[in-house]
Scaffold this motif. Structure first.
Motif, PDB file in Angstrom:
ATOM      1  N   THR A 151       0.852  -1.186   0.000  1.00 26.07           N
ATOM      2  CA  THR A 151       0.000   0.000   0.000  1.00 26.07           C
ATOM      3  C   THR A 151       0.889   1.237   0.000  1.00 26.07           C
ATOM      4  O   THR A 151       1.860   1.311   0.761  1.00 26.07           O
ATOM      5  CB  THR A 151      -0.918   0.010   1.238  1.00 26.07           C
ATOM      6  OG1 THR A 151      -1.722  -1.170   1.236  1.00 26.07           O
ATOM      7  CG2 THR A 151      -1.814   1.234   1.229  1.00 26.07           C
ATOM      8  N   GLU A 152       0.568   2.184  -0.842  1.00 27.39           N
ATOM      9  CA  GLU A 152       1.401   3.380  -0.997  1.00 27.39           C
ATOM     10  C   GLU A 152       0.888   4.515  -0.126  1.00 27.39           C
ATOM     11  O   GLU A 152      -0.313   4.767  -0.031  1.00 27.39           O
ATOM     12  CB  GLU A 152       1.428   3.802  -2.469  1.00 27.39           C
ATOM     13  CG  GLU A 152       2.433   4.904  -2.760  1.00 27.39           C
ATOM     14  CD  GLU A 152       2.652   5.117  -4.247  1.00 27.39           C
ATOM     15  OE1 GLU A 152       2.384   6.252  -4.721  1.00 27.39           O
ATOM     16  OE2 GLU A 152       3.077   4.162  -4.928  1.00 27.39           O
ATOM     17  N   TYR A 153       1.847   5.210   0.509  1.00 26.15           N
ATOM     18  CA  TYR A 153       1.523   6.353   1.356  1.00 26.15           C
ATOM     19  C   TYR A 153       2.463   7.503   1.021  1.00 26.15           C
ATOM     20  O   TYR A 153       3.620   7.287   0.650  1.00 26.15           O
ATOM     21  CB  TYR A 153       1.697   6.007   2.845  1.00 26.15           C
ATOM     22  CG  TYR A 153       0.860   4.867   3.352  1.00 26.15           C
ATOM     23  CD1 TYR A 153      -0.423   5.082   3.839  1.00 26.15           C
ATOM     24  CD2 TYR A 153       1.376   3.567   3.388  1.00 26.15           C
ATOM     25  CE1 TYR A 153      -1.187   4.031   4.338  1.00 26.15           C
ATOM     26  CE2 TYR A 153       0.622   2.516   3.881  1.00 26.15           C
ATOM     27  CZ  TYR A 153      -0.665   2.744   4.348  1.00 26.15           C
ATOM     28  OH  TYR A 153      -1.413   1.707   4.831  1.00 26.15           O
ATOM     29  N   ARG A 154       1.946   8.729   1.179  1.00 27.85           N
ATOM     30  CA  ARG A 154       2.795   9.926   1.188  1.00 27.85           C
ATOM     31  C   ARG A 154       2.868  10.409   2.623  1.00 27.85           C
ATOM     32  O   ARG A 154       1.848  10.630   3.278  1.00 27.85           O
ATOM     33  CB  ARG A 154       2.202  11.020   0.295  1.00 27.85           C
ATOM     34  CG  ARG A 154       2.244  10.716  -1.183  1.00 27.85           C
ATOM     35  CD  ARG A 154       3.661  10.789  -1.746  1.00 27.85           C
ATOM     36  NE  ARG A 154       4.199  12.152  -1.720  1.00 27.85           N
ATOM     37  CZ  ARG A 154       5.440  12.470  -2.080  1.00 27.85           C
ATOM     38  NH1 ARG A 154       6.294  11.511  -2.465  1.00 27.85           N
ATOM     39  NH2 ARG A 154       5.852  13.725  -2.051  1.00 27.85           N
ATOM     40  N   VAL A 155       4.088  10.524   3.135  1.00 23.97           N
ATOM     41  CA  VAL A 155       4.245  10.814   4.548  1.00 23.97           C
ATOM     42  C   VAL A 155       5.380  11.806   4.765  1.00 23.97           C
ATOM     43  O   VAL A 155       6.352  11.844   3.997  1.00 23.97           O
ATOM     44  CB  VAL A 155       4.508   9.498   5.326  1.00 23.97           C
ATOM     45  CG1 VAL A 155       5.756   8.804   4.818  1.00 23.97           C
ATOM     46  CG2 VAL A 155       4.592   9.732   6.819  1.00 23.97           C
ATOM     47  N   GLU A 156       5.247  12.622   5.813  1.00 24.47           N
ATOM     48  CA  GLU A 156       6.273  13.599   6.140  1.00 24.47           C
ATOM     49  C   GLU A 156       7.498  12.909   6.740  1.00 24.47           C
ATOM     50  O   GLU A 156       7.385  11.970   7.521  1.00 24.47           O
ATOM     51  CB  GLU A 156       5.728  14.624   7.133  1.00 24.47           C
ATOM     52  CG  GLU A 156       4.662  15.541   6.569  1.00 24.47           C
ATOM     53  CD  GLU A 156       4.179  16.535   7.607  1.00 24.47           C
ATOM     54  OE1 GLU A 156       4.609  16.430   8.784  1.00 24.47           O
ATOM     55  OE2 GLU A 156       3.373  17.411   7.253  1.00 24.47           O
ATOM     56  N   VAL A 157       8.664  13.413   6.372  1.00 21.55           N
ATOM     57  CA  VAL A 157       9.928  12.894   6.890  1.00 21.55           C
ATOM     58  C   VAL A 157      10.773  14.072   7.340  1.00 21.55           C
ATOM     59  O   VAL A 157      10.945  15.042   6.601  1.00 21.55           O
ATOM     60  CB  VAL A 157      10.681  12.079   5.821  1.00 21.55           C
ATOM     61  CG1 VAL A 157      12.053  11.664   6.339  1.00 21.55           C
ATOM     62  CG2 VAL A 157       9.876  10.849   5.420  1.00 21.55           C
ATOM     63  N   ASN A 158      11.303  13.998   8.557  1.00 23.01           N
ATOM     64  CA  ASN A 158      12.149  15.058   9.099  1.00 23.01           C
ATOM     65  C   ASN A 158      13.609  14.650   9.084  1.00 23.01           C
ATOM     66  O   ASN A 158      13.945  13.459   9.072  1.00 23.01           O
ATOM     67  CB  ASN A 158      11.724  15.389  10.536  1.00 23.01           C
ATOM     68  CG  ASN A 158      10.299  15.880  10.619  1.00 23.01           C
ATOM     69  OD1 ASN A 158       9.877  16.713   9.817  1.00 23.01           O
ATOM     70  ND2 ASN A 158       9.550  15.363  11.580  1.00 23.01           N
ATOM     71  N   GLU A 159      14.476  15.617   9.110  1.00 24.58           N
ATOM     72  CA  GLU A 159      15.911  15.364   9.085  1.00 24.58           C
ATOM     73  C   GLU A 159      16.324  14.548  10.311  1.00 24.58           C
ATOM     74  O   GLU A 159      15.893  14.802  11.435  1.00 24.58           O
ATOM     75  CB  GLU A 159      16.675  16.687   9.067  1.00 24.58           C
ATOM     76  CG  GLU A 159      18.185  16.523   8.940  1.00 24.58           C
ATOM     77  CD  GLU A 159      18.914  17.851   8.862  1.00 24.58           C
ATOM     78  OE1 GLU A 159      20.162  17.824   8.838  1.00 24.58           O
ATOM     79  OE2 GLU A 159      18.240  18.901   8.831  1.00 24.58           O
ATOM     80  N   GLY A 160      17.160  13.540  10.073  1.00 18.66           N
ATOM     81  CA  GLY A 160      17.675  12.730  11.160  1.00 18.66           C
ATOM     82  C   GLY A 160      16.806  11.547  11.538  1.00 18.66           C
ATOM     83  O   GLY A 160      17.192  10.761  12.410  1.00 18.66           O
ATOM     84  N   GLU A 161      15.648  11.400  10.912  1.00 17.01           N
ATOM     85  CA  GLU A 161      14.754  10.306  11.288  1.00 17.01           C
ATOM     86  C   GLU A 161      15.192   8.977  10.688  1.00 17.01           C
ATOM     87  O   GLU A 161      15.891   8.925   9.683  1.00 17.01           O
ATOM     88  CB  GLU A 161      13.319  10.622  10.864  1.00 17.01           C
ATOM     89  CG  GLU A 161      12.665  11.695  11.706  1.00 17.01           C
ATOM     90  CD  GLU A 161      11.194  11.877  11.395  1.00 17.01           C
ATOM     91  OE1 GLU A 161      10.434  12.204  12.322  1.00 17.01           O
ATOM     92  OE2 GLU A 161      10.804  11.698  10.221  1.00 17.01           O
ATOM     93  N   VAL A 162      14.743   7.907  11.333  1.00 13.80           N
ATOM     94  CA  VAL A 162      14.963   6.556  10.836  1.00 13.80           C
ATOM     95  C   VAL A 162      13.642   6.017  10.299  1.00 13.80           C
ATOM     96  O   VAL A 162      12.579   6.613  10.500  1.00 13.80           O
ATOM     97  CB  VAL A 162      15.521   5.632  11.943  1.00 13.80           C
ATOM     98  CG1 VAL A 162      16.887   6.095  12.387  1.00 13.80           C
ATOM     99  CG2 VAL A 162      14.554   5.560  13.128  1.00 13.80           C
ATOM    100  N   VAL A 163      13.701   4.881   9.627  1.00 11.31           N
ATOM    101  CA  VAL A 163      12.504   4.313   9.015  1.00 11.31           C
ATOM    102  C   VAL A 163      11.432   4.030  10.061  1.00 11.31           C
ATOM    103  O   VAL A 163      10.238   4.248   9.820  1.00 11.31           O
ATOM    104  CB  VAL A 163      12.862   3.034   8.222  1.00 11.31           C
ATOM    105  CG1 VAL A 163      11.609   2.278   7.801  1.00 11.31           C
ATOM    106  CG2 VAL A 163      13.704   3.377   7.007  1.00 11.31           C
ATOM    107  N   LEU A 164      11.825   3.565  11.247  1.00 12.92           N
ATOM    108  CA  LEU A 164      10.840   3.282  12.285  1.00 12.92           C
ATOM    109  C   LEU A 164      10.087   4.541  12.703  1.00 12.92           C
ATOM    110  O   LEU A 164       8.884   4.478  12.996  1.00 12.92           O
ATOM    111  CB  LEU A 164      11.531   2.648  13.498  1.00 12.92           C
ATOM    112  CG  LEU A 164      10.616   2.181  14.629  1.00 12.92           C
ATOM    113  CD1 LEU A 164       9.591   1.162  14.134  1.00 12.92           C
ATOM    114  CD2 LEU A 164      11.430   1.597  15.781  1.00 12.92           C
ATOM    115  N   ASP A 165      10.756   5.698  12.714  1.00 12.68           N
ATOM    116  CA  ASP A 165      10.071   6.960  13.018  1.00 12.68           C
ATOM    117  C   ASP A 165       8.945   7.209  12.027  1.00 12.68           C
ATOM    118  O   ASP A 165       7.837   7.615  12.398  1.00 12.68           O
ATOM    119  CB  ASP A 165      11.056   8.133  12.967  1.00 12.68           C
ATOM    120  CG  ASP A 165      12.072   8.105  14.095  1.00 12.68           C
ATOM    121  OD1 ASP A 165      11.702   7.700  15.217  1.00 12.68           O
ATOM    122  OD2 ASP A 165      13.229   8.479  13.854  1.00 12.68           O
TER     123      ASP A 165
END
Length: 266
Positions: free
Chosen positions: A18-32
């Protein structure tokens, strides 16, 4: 902050990405990012995790086809426009979403005979060289994430081999006990006949994915194979086994002199 495309496995064995568009912040890991998906778009998504420090092995998944710990995989390793695909470990049955049934591993762990000192030996009687201590310390860094078993093609691509092959994680445990100078059990026969050591063709894929950097192939599997071959094919070893139990064949540390070394001449 930026938006990234994630494709996440949803459902059971017959699920789909399933495809999602999600926010990602600097320094985050995949689990975040997976936690943000749970909080904002997919509250029913099953994700296994615990320490978020790379020490419990709970969050093992496959990210873009490579077995990884999701808590130790930083988003910065991916290109800005790269789609991140997260799937459960392929070698084990899917329970739901990113959670697998890894009971195979615990069943294999219970099959390993425990540490077997000589009868009447007390723990305080053990005397180990530093080389022996260091050897087992490397193996004990294992966090049982089972990424090595997941990537091992012997069981990944051949379900029928699970009955006869324990996978690299538990062959490493057998090797650790076999190399222990105070363990009296001969684990070479067990490794070959019960844990399927012969199935391993030392591709080193297990070493490549180990998050603890353990040299599984070079320091555990290959030495164990050498001991099995010595026991089975070396005529001197065979003769020694007929006469009496051969002493443990652990190598002597370079800085330990043999009794005959250093003697002066008359």
């Amino acid at each position: 902050m930026s938006e990234r495309t994630f494709r996440v496995w949803r459902g059971g064995p017959d699920g789909e990405l399933t495809e999602y568009r999600v926010e990602v912040n600097e320094g985050e890991v995949v689990l975040d990012v997976l936690h943000r998906l749970q909080a904002t778009q997919a509250p029913d998504m099953a994700v296994r995790w615990n320490c978020k420090a790379g020490k419990c092995g709970s969050c093992s998944v496959e990210i873009n086809g490579r077995p990884r710990l999701s808590c130790m995989t930083r988003m910065s390793v991916f290109e800005d426009d790269e789609v991140v695909t997260v799937t459960p470990m392929r070698t084990f049955p899917v329970v739901r979403d990113l959670v697998c049934d890894v009971s195979f591993n615990y069943a294999k762990a219970r099959e390993i005979p425990s540490f077997t000192p000589a009868p009447g030996t007390e723990p305080g009687d053990f005397r180990m060289r530093q080389a022996d201590v260091e050897r087992s310390q490397e193996f004990r860094k294992c966090i049982e994430c089972f990424l090595c078993n997941d990537v091992c093609h012997v069981i990944r691509d051949h379900e029928e081999n699970k009955e006869h092959f324990s996978g690299p994680r538990f062959l490493m445990r057998v090797a650790e006990l076999e190399m222990h100078p105070e363990d009296t059990a001969d684990r070479r026969r067990t490794a070959q006949e019960e844990f399927g050591l012969g199935y391993c063709n030392i591709t080193k894929c297990c070493t490549e994915v180990c998050p603890e950097g353990i040299h599984i192939t070079d320091n555990a599997l290959i030495p164990l194979k050498e001991r099995v071959v010595d026991r089975k094919y070396d005529p001197l070893v065979w003769l020694g086994s007929k006469i009496g139990r051969r002493p443990k064949d652990t190598p002597i540390a370079p800085n330990v002199r043999r009794p005959e070394e250093g003697r002066g001449t008359a």
